[in-house]
Design a protein around this motif. Structure first.
Motif, PDB file in Angstrom:
ATOM      1  N   TRP A   1      13.338   3.340  -7.099  1.00  0.00           N
ATOM      2  CA  TRP A   1      13.408   2.012  -6.492  1.00  0.00           C
ATOM      3  C   TRP A   1      12.857   0.967  -7.447  1.00  0.00           C
ATOM      4  N   TYR A   2      13.266  -0.226  -7.214  1.00  0.00           N
ATOM      5  CA  TYR A   2      12.745  -1.369  -7.961  1.00  0.00           C
ATOM      6  C   TYR A   2      12.517  -2.507  -6.974  1.00  0.00           C
ATOM      7  N   ASP A   3      11.666  -3.416  -7.371  1.00  0.00           N
ATOM      8  CA  ASP A   3      11.405  -4.573  -6.510  1.00  0.00           C
ATOM      9  C   ASP A   3      10.779  -5.675  -7.369  1.00  0.00           C
ATOM     10  N   ALA A   4      10.928  -6.901  -6.917  1.00  0.00           N
ATOM     11  CA  ALA A   4      10.301  -8.057  -7.570  1.00  0.00           C
ATOM     12  C   ALA A   4      10.061  -9.114  -6.485  1.00  0.00           C
ATOM     13  N   PHE A   5       8.879  -9.692  -6.479  1.00  0.00           N
ATOM     14  CA  PHE A   5       8.543 -10.679  -5.444  1.00  0.00           C
ATOM     15  C   PHE A   5       7.374 -11.530  -5.961  1.00  0.00           C
ATOM     16  N   ARG A   6       7.133 -12.651  -5.279  1.00  0.00           N
ATOM     17  CA  ARG A   6       6.071 -13.580  -5.673  1.00  0.00           C
ATOM     18  C   ARG A   6       4.806 -13.295  -4.886  1.00  0.00           C
ATOM     19  N   GLN A   7       3.686 -13.487  -5.572  1.00  0.00           N
ATOM     20  CA  GLN A   7       2.385 -13.452  -4.902  1.00  0.00           C
ATOM     21  C   GLN A   7       2.005 -14.868  -4.477  1.00  0.00           C
ATOM     22  N   PRO A   8       1.052 -14.970  -3.586  1.00  0.00           N
ATOM     23  CA  PRO A   8       0.669 -16.331  -3.119  1.00  0.00           C
ATOM     24  C   PRO A   8       0.249 -17.265  -4.236  1.00  0.00           C
ATOM     25  N   ASP A   9      -0.300 -16.757  -5.334  1.00  0.00           N
ATOM     26  CA  ASP A   9      -0.758 -17.649  -6.405  1.00  0.00           C
ATOM     27  C   ASP A   9       0.363 -18.037  -7.363  1.00  0.00           C
TER      28      ASP A   9
ATOM     29  N   LEU B   1       3.391  -1.994  -0.778  1.00  0.00           N
ATOM     30  CA  LEU B   1       3.074  -2.754  -1.972  1.00  0.00           C
ATOM     31  C   LEU B   1       3.176  -4.244  -1.691  1.00  0.00           C
ATOM     32  N   ARG B   2       4.225  -4.647  -1.006  1.00  0.00           N
ATOM     33  CA  ARG B   2       4.360  -6.083  -0.694  1.00  0.00           C
ATOM     34  C   ARG B   2       3.200  -6.552   0.187  1.00  0.00           C
ATOM     35  N   ALA B   3       2.800  -5.683   1.123  1.00  0.00           N
ATOM     36  CA  ALA B   3       1.692  -6.069   2.007  1.00  0.00           C
ATOM     37  C   ALA B   3       0.394  -6.191   1.219  1.00  0.00           C
ATOM     38  N   TYR B   4       0.141  -5.244   0.322  1.00  0.00           N
ATOM     39  CA  TYR B   4      -1.083  -5.306  -0.468  1.00  0.00           C
ATOM     40  C   TYR B   4      -1.053  -6.504  -1.417  1.00  0.00           C
TER      41      TYR B   4
ATOM     42  N   VAL C   1       0.106  -9.407  -0.951  1.00  0.00           N
ATOM     43  CA  VAL C   1      -0.173 -10.684  -0.296  1.00  0.00           C
ATOM     44  C   VAL C   1      -1.650 -11.054  -0.438  1.00  0.00           C
ATOM     45  N   ASP C   2      -2.474 -10.034  -0.470  1.00  0.00           N
ATOM     46  CA  ASP C   2      -3.905 -10.274  -0.626  1.00  0.00           C
ATOM     47  C   ASP C   2      -4.298 -10.514  -2.068  1.00  0.00           C
ATOM     48  N   GLY C   3      -3.324 -10.555  -2.948  1.00  0.00           N
ATOM     49  CA  GLY C   3      -3.621 -10.700  -4.361  1.00  0.00           C
ATOM     50  C   GLY C   3      -3.897  -9.341  -4.969  1.00  0.00           C
ATOM     51  N   GLY C   4      -4.488  -9.338  -6.103  1.00  0.00           N
ATOM     52  CA  GLY C   4      -4.806  -8.084  -6.750  1.00  0.00           C
ATOM     53  C   GLY C   4      -3.958  -7.878  -7.971  1.00  0.00           C
ATOM     54  N   SER C   5      -4.545  -7.219  -8.947  1.00  0.00           N
ATOM     55  CA  SER C   5      -3.848  -6.936 -10.204  1.00  0.00           C
ATOM     56  C   SER C   5      -2.974  -5.704 -10.028  1.00  0.00           C
ATOM     57  N   PRO C   6      -2.073  -5.424 -11.018  1.00  0.00           N
ATOM     58  CA  PRO C   6      -1.237  -4.223 -10.936  1.00  0.00           C
ATOM     59  C   PRO C   6      -2.039  -2.941 -10.781  1.00  0.00           C
ATOM     60  N   GLY C   7      -3.139  -2.800 -11.510  1.00  0.00           N
ATOM     61  CA  GLY C   7      -3.942  -1.583 -11.386  1.00  0.00           C
ATOM     62  C   GLY C   7      -4.530  -1.420  -9.997  1.00  0.00           C
TER      63      GLY C   7
ATOM     64  N   LEU D   1      -1.756  -0.363  -7.537  1.00  0.00           N
ATOM     65  CA  LEU D   1      -1.393   1.061  -7.674  1.00  0.00           C
ATOM     66  C   LEU D   1      -2.480   1.964  -7.100  1.00  0.00           C
ATOM     67  N   THR D   2      -3.733   1.546  -7.254  1.00  0.00           N
ATOM     68  CA  THR D   2      -4.819   2.355  -6.692  1.00  0.00           C
ATOM     69  C   THR D   2      -4.709   2.411  -5.173  1.00  0.00           C
ATOM     70  N   ARG D   3      -4.411   1.279  -4.551  1.00  0.00           N
ATOM     71  CA  ARG D   3      -4.265   1.247  -3.101  1.00  0.00           C
ATOM     72  C   ARG D   3      -3.040   2.055  -2.665  1.00  0.00           C
ATOM     73  N   LEU D   4      -1.954   1.996  -3.446  1.00  0.00           N
ATOM     74  CA  LEU D   4      -0.776   2.806  -3.127  1.00  0.00           C
ATOM     75  C   LEU D   4      -1.079   4.300  -3.234  1.00  0.00           C
ATOM     76  N   HIS D   5      -1.897   4.652  -4.209  1.00  0.00           N
ATOM     77  CA  HIS D   5      -2.293   6.050  -4.370  1.00  0.00           C
ATOM     78  C   HIS D   5      -3.023   6.557  -3.126  1.00  0.00           C
ATOM     79  N   THR D   6      -3.960   5.759  -2.649  1.00  0.00           N
ATOM     80  CA  THR D   6      -4.706   6.151  -1.451  1.00  0.00           C
ATOM     81  C   THR D   6      -3.786   6.212  -0.236  1.00  0.00           C
ATOM     82  N   PHE D   7      -2.909   5.227  -0.127  1.00  0.00           N
ATOM     83  CA  PHE D   7      -1.966   5.178   0.996  1.00  0.00           C
ATOM     84  C   PHE D   7      -1.092   6.427   1.022  1.00  0.00           C
ATOM     85  N   LEU D   8      -0.498   6.785  -0.112  1.00  0.00           N
ATOM     86  CA  LEU D   8       0.414   7.932  -0.166  1.00  0.00           C
ATOM     87  C   LEU D   8      -0.318   9.237   0.070  1.00  0.00           C
ATOM     88  N   HIS D   9      -1.533   9.365  -0.451  1.00  0.00           N
ATOM     89  CA  HIS D   9      -2.284  10.609  -0.300  1.00  0.00           C
ATOM     90  C   HIS D   9      -2.595  10.887   1.172  1.00  0.00           C
ATOM     91  N   HIS D  10      -2.918   9.843   1.916  1.00  0.00           N
ATOM     92  CA  HIS D  10      -3.243  10.034   3.332  1.00  0.00           C
ATOM     93  C   HIS D  10      -1.993  10.081   4.202  1.00  0.00           C
TER      94      HIS D  10
END
Length: 577
Positions: free
Chosen positions: A376-384, A412-415, A417-423, A426-435
Motif C-alpha cells: 500500500w501507499y498513501d500521502a496526506f497532510r499533517q495539521p502543520d 497512521l492517518r489518525a496518529y 493528526v496529532d503530529g509526530g515525526s516518521p520514526g 512507525l513506533t506507534r504503528l508497531h505497538t498497534f500491530l503487535h497488540h
C-alpha cells in the motif's frame, strides 16, 4: 554226377520231376528252393508235352562258377533241351541252377515208373515241401500283416502328429495375432493416455478461459477431430449467436454426450441422434462441458475420418471434462481476481496535490493468486502543513492482509493528526500491530516533507531503503539503519533520519516486489532502480512525473510474470523557478 531223361509222355515227365526233386533233396537243396525247382520244372514240362516230341532233361551236380559271389559252393544244374522240331523252330533250352550245400550222390534217387510206393513217397515229399512253402508263406503273410499294421499305426501317428503340429501352429498363429492385437491396443491406450496427460497439462496451465478455449481445437485437430466448435453459454448473453446443431442443444439440456449421424455410432456413454440439419453429410459428436451445477457449454466435433474409434470417443469425453474443469476454474479465478483488484484499488487513496511537491504512484498486483496483497501507499497532510508519504507491505496475501493494510493506513492517518515525526509514527504503528494482530507483520517507510524546511525526515521499519535523486543528477540510497519489522514481539523505538533536500530532488519509495528477484537478493534490484531513476533529467521529472513513474517501471518489470505486488511512490520537490 549227371542224370538224363528223355521225355515223351506224361509218365516220363512225372518220373523226371519226381527224380529231380529227390536228387535235390539228396544234395541238400533247401526245401523252399526245392519246391521252387519242382514247381518251375513241372510247369516247363507241361509246356513241353503240349508242344510234343522228345525232350531231354539233364540234371548235373557241380560247383558254382568262380565269377559268381558264391564261387566254390555246390550247385545243381537242370537243363531241358527241346526236341528236334522245337529246336528247329528256335526254341531255346530251359536252364535252372539251385544251390546244394551237401553235394552227396544218392544211389536210389531214381524212381521206377511202376513202383506205386516210390511214387506215393515222392508225392508225399512234394506235399511236405509244398506245406513248408505254405508255412513260410503264412509266416511272411503274417509278417507282412504285422508290418502293415505297424505301418498303419505309424501312419496314424504321423497323421495325428501332423494334426497336432497343425493345431499347434494354428494356436501359435492365433496367439501371435492376439499378442499383436494386444500390443497394438496397449500402444494405442498408452498413446491416448499420454495425449490426455499432455493436453490436460496444457489446458490447466492457463487461468484465462479464452486461452483454454483457443487451445482446445489446436490440441485435437487433425489427429482426433477434423473440426472443433466450443459453445460457451455465458459468452453470448442476449446477443444472437451462431446456430448450433440440435444434438448440441440436447447435450446442453441433458448433460449427456450426443452423436448425430445417419447411422448409430455405438459409442459408450453417448446417445444417438438423427443427422444434424446444419451438416447432414458428416457425423457430429456433441459433448457438454460439465460442472457440479450445470454445463458451461458444449464442444461439437467432427471425426477425422468416417467415424470415431470408441476408445477415442471415451478419451475425448474425458478430455472435455478436464477442459470444463479448467475453464470453470479460470472463470472463477478471473471473477475473484476482478473482485480482488476492485477491492485493492478501493483501498488505495488518491494522492493529494500539495504546493511545491509532486506525487506519482503505481500499484501493480501479482500475476498469480487472487491479487489481494498487503502492499500500500498513501500521502496526506499533517495539521502543520507537512506532507507524509508512506509505502508499506503487510506480510502474506489475501483478504486478511488487505484488511490489515487498510487498518494500518487508517491508524497512521489518525496518529499523524496529532503530529509526530516518521520514526514516532512507525513506533506507534508497531505497538498497534503487535497488540491487534500478533501473528501478522509489516514493513513501512515514511518520508515527511515540510514546505518551510529544506530537510527530508524519514524512517523505515524493516523496509527497503529510499532512493534519492538530487537536482544535479546524482542518485544515492538512504541506507541508514532502519528499525525492525512492525509487529514483532519486541519493544522498539524507531529512529528518525534526515537528509538535505534541495528543490528539484526526487525521492523513490517502493516495496520489495519492484526490486527483488529469485536467487538474486535485493541489492542488484536497488542498483537497477537507482540507474533507472538517474536516467531521467530534472526537467522531465518536473514536467511529467507520471510518465517518469512508468518509465522507471518498464526496465525493472521486463518479465510479465510477478510473484509479488509492486508499489512505487515518487515524490518530487518542485524547483523555485
Amino acid at each position: 554226377m549227371t542224370r538224363a531223361w528223355h521225355i515223351t509222355d506224361i509218365t516220363d515227365a512225372a518220373q523226371a520231376r519226381i527224380t529231380t526233386a529227390r536228387l535235390a533233396a539228396a544234395y541238400g537243396v533247401p526245401p523252399l528252393e526245392r519246391a521252387r525247382l519242382a514247381a518251375s520244372l513241372g510247369a516247363q514240362l507241361r509246356l513241353c508235352l503240349a508242344k510234343g516230341g522228345t525232350w531231354r532233361l539233364t540234371v548235373e551236380a557241380g560247383t558254382a562258377s568262380r565269377a559268381t559271389p558264391e564261387a566254390g559252393e555246390g550247385v545243381l544244374h537242370a537243363v531241358l533241351t527241346p526236341s528236334r522240331d522245337a529246336a528247329a523252330a528256335g526254341e531255346p533250352p530251359w536252364r535252372v541252377t539251385v544251390p546244394c550245400p551237401e553235394a552227396v550222390p544218392v544211389a536210389d534217387a531214381d524212381v521206377a515208373a511202376d513202383d506205386p510206393a516210390a511214387l506215393a513217397e515222392a508225392l508225399l515229399g512234394a506235399d511236405e515241401d509244398t506245406a513248408l512253402v505254405l508255412d513260410r508263406l503264412t509266416e511272411q503273410e503274417n509278417l507282412v500283416e504285422f508290418h502293415r499294421e505297424e505301418l498303419h499305426q505309424t501312419n496314424q501317428g504321423v497323421v495325428a502328429l501332423h494334426a497336432e503340429l497343425d493345431a499347434a501352429g494354428r494356436a501359435q498363429r492365433e496367439a501371435f495375432a492376439a499378442e499383436r492385437k494386444a500390443r497394438t491396443e496397449a500402444e494405442n491406450a498408452r498413446r491416448r493416455l499420454t495425449f490426455l496427460a499432455d493436453a490436460s497439462a496444457v489446458l490447466t496451465a492457463s487461468l484465462d478461459h479464452h486461452e483454454i478455449v483457443r487451445r482446445l481445437p489446436e490440441l485435437l485437430v487433425p489427429e482426433y477431430a477434423a473440426s472443433v466448435d466450443v459453445w460457451l453459454f455465458d459468452q453470448e448473453g442476449d446477443r444472437p449467436g451462431p446456430a448450433h446443431a440440435a444434438a448440441a442443444v440436447v447435450a446442453a439440456r441433458t448433460g449427456r454426450p450426443q452423436y448425430a449421424a445417419a447411422h448409430p455410432g455405438g459409442l459408450p456413454g453417448v446417445d444417438d441422434q438423427p443427422p444434424s440439419a446444419l451438416a447432414p453429410e458428416r457425423p457430429l459428436l456433441c459433448i457438454p462441458l460439465p460442472t457440479r451445477q450445470a454445463p458451461l457449454g458444449v464442444v461439437t466435433l467432427s471425426p477425422p475420418g468416417e467415424r470415431w474409434n470408441p476408445d477415442d470417443a471415451v478419451m475425448l469425453i474425458e478430455l472435455t471434462r478436464r477442459a470444463s474443469t479448467a475453464i470453470d476454474h479460470a472463470q472463477r479465478y478471473q471473477h475473484n481476481r476482478d473482485i480482488a483488484e476492485t477491492l485493492q484499488r478501493a483501498l488505495l487513496t488518491e494522492l493529494p496535490a500539495p504546493p511545491g511537491l509532486g506525487l506519482a504512484a503505481r500499484y501493480l498486483p501479482a500475476t498469480h493468486g487472487l491479487n489481494v496483497g498487503g502492499d500500500w501507499y498513501d500521502a496526506f497532510r499533517q495539521p502543520d502543513g507537512a506532507v507524509i508519504a508512506v509505502v508499506g507491505d503487510v506480510t502474506g496475501h489475501g483478504l486478511r492482509a488487505a484488511v490489515m493494510m487498510s487498518q494500518l493506513r487508517t491508524a497512521l492517518r489518525a496518529y499523524a493528526v496529532d503530529g509526530g515525526s516518521p520514526g514516532r509514527l512507525l513506533t506507534r504503528l508497531h505497538t498497534f500491530l503487535h497488540h491487534l494482530q500478533p501473528d501478522l507483520f509489516a514493513t513501512a517507510v515514511i518520508a515527511r516533507f515540510h514546505p518551510d524546511d529544506p530537510t527530508l525526515t524519514w524512517a523505515a521499519a524493516g523496509h527497503p531503503p529510499p532512493v534519492l535523486r538530487t537536482p544535479d543528477g546524482r542518485v544515492r540510497t538512504l541506507d541508514a539503519k532502519p528499525g525492525a519489522m512492525l509487529g514483532i514481539p519486541l519493544k522498539q523505538e524507531i529512529a528518525d533520519h534526515t537528509v538535505p533536500l534541495a528543490p528539484g530532488s526526487t525521492l523513490a519509495l517502493y516495496t520489495d516486489g519492484l526490486i527483488e528477484r529469485r536467487a538474486l537478493g535485493i541489492d542488484p534490484g536497488i542498483a537497477r532502480l537507482a540507474e533507472a531513476l538517474g536516467s531521467f533529467g530534472s526537467a522531465e521529472l518536473e514536467s511529467d512525473l507520471e510518465g517518469s513513474a512508468d518509465g522507471i517501471l518498464r526496465p525493472l518489470l521486463s518479465d510479465s510474470e510477478r510473484d509479488d505486488d509492486v508499489c512505487l511512490l515518487l515524490c518530487h520537490t518542485r524547483g523555485s523557478g
